[in-house]
Design a protein around this motif. Sequence first.
Motif, short mmCIF file in Angstrom:
data_model
loop_
_atom_site.label_atom_id
_atom_site.label_comp_id
_atom_site.label_asym_id
_atom_site.label_seq_id
_atom_site.Cartn_x
_atom_site.Cartn_y
_atom_site.Cartn_z
N ILE A 123 0.83 -1.20 0.00
CA ILE A 123 0.00 0.00 0.00
C ILE A 123 0.86 1.25 0.00
O ILE A 123 1.70 1.44 0.88
CB ILE A 123 -0.94 0.00 1.22
CG1 ILE A 123 -1.70 -1.32 1.27
CG2 ILE A 123 -1.91 1.17 1.15
CD1 ILE A 123 -2.23 -1.66 2.65
N VAL A 124 0.65 2.07 -1.00
CA VAL A 124 1.43 3.30 -1.16
C VAL A 124 0.51 4.50 -1.03
O VAL A 124 -0.55 4.53 -1.65
CB VAL A 124 2.12 3.32 -2.54
CG1 VAL A 124 2.86 4.64 -2.76
CG2 VAL A 124 3.09 2.15 -2.69
N GLY A 125 0.88 5.46 -0.22
CA GLY A 125 0.10 6.68 -0.10
C GLY A 125 0.79 7.81 -0.84
O GLY A 125 2.01 7.94 -0.78
N VAL B 68 4.76 6.18 2.28
CA VAL B 68 4.11 7.44 1.95
C VAL B 68 5.05 8.32 1.10
O VAL B 68 6.18 8.60 1.51
CB VAL B 68 3.72 8.22 3.22
CG1 VAL B 68 3.16 9.59 2.86
CG2 VAL B 68 2.72 7.43 4.04
N THR C 189 -2.58 5.10 6.48
CA THR C 189 -3.12 3.79 6.13
C THR C 189 -2.14 3.05 5.21
O THR C 189 -2.23 1.86 5.04
CB THR C 189 -4.48 3.99 5.41
OG1 THR C 189 -5.33 4.69 6.32
CG2 THR C 189 -5.14 2.70 5.05
N ALA C 190 -1.20 3.77 4.64
CA ALA C 190 -0.26 3.17 3.69
C ALA C 190 1.00 2.69 4.37
O ALA C 190 1.38 3.17 5.43
CB ALA C 190 0.09 4.20 2.62
N ASP C 191 1.68 1.72 3.73
CA ASP C 191 2.96 1.25 4.24
C ASP C 191 4.05 2.26 3.93
O ASP C 191 4.96 2.48 4.71
CB ASP C 191 3.35 -0.08 3.57
CG ASP C 191 2.28 -1.14 3.74
OD1 ASP C 191 1.69 -1.21 4.83
OD2 ASP C 191 2.04 -1.90 2.79
N VAL D 160 -3.13 8.90 4.81
CA VAL D 160 -1.93 8.33 4.21
C VAL D 160 -1.21 7.39 5.18
O VAL D 160 -0.46 6.54 4.76
CB VAL D 160 -0.95 9.37 3.65
CG1 VAL D 160 -1.56 10.05 2.45
CG2 VAL D 160 -0.55 10.38 4.68
N LYS E 293 -0.96 -3.97 -5.81
CA LYS E 293 -0.55 -2.65 -5.34
C LYS E 293 -1.81 -1.82 -5.10
O LYS E 293 -2.73 -1.82 -5.93
CB LYS E 293 0.29 -1.95 -6.41
CG LYS E 293 1.62 -2.65 -6.72
CD LYS E 293 2.67 -2.31 -5.68
CE LYS E 293 4.08 -2.64 -6.14
NZ LYS E 293 4.45 -4.05 -6.02
N VAL F 269 -9.42 -0.09 1.44
CA VAL F 269 -8.13 -0.74 1.16
C VAL F 269 -8.25 -2.24 1.45
O VAL F 269 -7.78 -3.08 0.67
CB VAL F 269 -7.00 -0.10 1.98
CG1 VAL F 269 -5.74 -0.97 1.95
CG2 VAL F 269 -6.68 1.30 1.48
N ILE G 268 -2.85 2.14 -4.26
CA ILE G 268 -2.36 3.51 -4.13
C ILE G 268 -3.48 4.37 -3.56
O ILE G 268 -4.59 4.37 -4.07
CB ILE G 268 -1.93 4.07 -5.50
CG1 ILE G 268 -0.91 3.13 -6.17
CG2 ILE G 268 -1.33 5.47 -5.33
CD1 ILE G 268 -0.56 3.51 -7.59
N ILE G 269 -3.16 5.07 -2.48
CA ILE G 269 -4.13 6.00 -1.90
C ILE G 269 -3.65 7.40 -2.24
O ILE G 269 -2.52 7.77 -1.94
CB ILE G 269 -4.20 5.87 -0.37
CG1 ILE G 269 -4.47 4.42 0.03
CG2 ILE G 269 -5.28 6.78 0.19
CD1 ILE G 269 -4.23 4.17 1.50
#
Lengths: 371, 137
Positions: free
Chosen positions: A49-51, A164, A160-162, A158, A142, A132, A144-145
């Motif tokens: 997970i990418v923010g 950022v 929430t992402a691994d 963000v 993948k 998510v 993406i937020i």
Amino acid sequence: MSGDDDLLEDLLAGKHRALARVISKIENRAPGYRELVSDLYAHTGNAEIVGITGSPGAGKSTLVDKLAETYRNRGETVGVIAIDPSSPFTGGAVLGDRIRMASTVGDMDVFVRSMSARGTLGGLSTATADAVKAMDAFGKDKIIIETVGAGQNEIDIVRTADTVAVLVPPGSGDSVQTLKAGILEIADVFVVNKADRPGADRTVQELLEMIELGDGSSGFSSSGGGHHGVDAMGEGDSSPHSSEGSGKGEPDEADEPDTWIPPVVETVATDGTGVDDLIEDLEHHRHYLERSGTLAERTRRRYGEEIRTLLREDVHDLLQDELERAGGVDALAEAVRTGETDPYTIADEALAPLERCLEELEGERLESVSR
Amino acid sequence: MSEQETRSIRCLVAKVGLDGHDRGAHVIARAFRDAGFEVIYSGLHKAPAEIVQAAVQEDVDVLGISILSGAHKTLVPKIMDGLEEYDAAEDTLVLVGGVIPEEDKAALQAEGVAAVFGPGTSIEETVEFVRENAPER
């Protein structure tokens, strides 16, 4: 109820409509959504997970589009959650990020979902985290937020992402801006997008200075020295992995994995320049997370935050009903205005029954779970 | 635990095909926003498949297609077929706005279009129609 079971089954079977519908239920807090999300957890944990955040107009959507395209070219599936603001007056919103996802249109394996802030009190970050989960369970590689970097709410999201990435457009203020607290502190990777514009070099320089100053003290990064980008390259290219770090007499090598210094990447999202570099840095960060145990720590912290937000919301909802019974918040506010009472007294009175109930139940409940 | 629904009408305002005039679509998007709806705008020059993808992924209640090019007879059915393919036709309220000759309206409605709004339709009327006819889910 059986309808929701079917929905879950369809989602796990890869039906796009079911994923779309589950996310709607999450957003709407439709009856049964909690059971649904709670069932999703068993199927999650595989997505990265990418923010992506940064000020409006920084080029987030265009960059997300290019990221999604690159991931797709590598055969990975992508979920995108694009957050846009909603009107504080009508609740209405124009969700306009999808419009830039031009490279991947017609490709159903890029699932783009637009979301807006509907609720209050962390409602958006809860809904985002749950969406998510839905995409993760669906099997996206993948996720993406993408958020507008406008406030605390976005920072919650963000997280929430691994990993950022914070976009900083050229010329976004003097070096004092980079000293301020907030959005810049949460970056694992800095992206100077629109790097072809004047002032890009200066912005990169200012970020590098800031990173040097803040080396090891701020945000998620733990203390230590050295520049990650350089070391990662060194590991990959020169040393043939024969020794486990200690053999060749490089004293810093062993400490290195515990450190993450955010790299600064230059991109021009409109033509894809630098996107591969960015993906490489995102991957380096991912490896760092896994290697150092930070991923587990971060995941734990995130779940902790989810639990807290959920509880806060639930208690809020419970008390909302109580407020209605008392004639609504307006009447109480009027009582404060006329000096009959004050907000603290009202809050104490509203919470008193809840406190009593919890005291009576003491010793019975949550402890059993955490053991 | 209490579940306070926060339902919001979601609309996709879509420009399909080759016409390059989107002022009307912008006006509608803004009016829907001000009515408290969540509006996703497709942007210009979209293919039917792209509109379908957006409508399905965004799980919209309402799909408003704006067409001025005269290609509605070929493009709209393609969109309707696409929605059908993803089981989304049944519970999506499809509206068409733009320059649509009177004699084509019945054909569009036979395709599953709920209403056709020609030039001169008032914003209030359109918003009201959406409020009354947005599918119950």
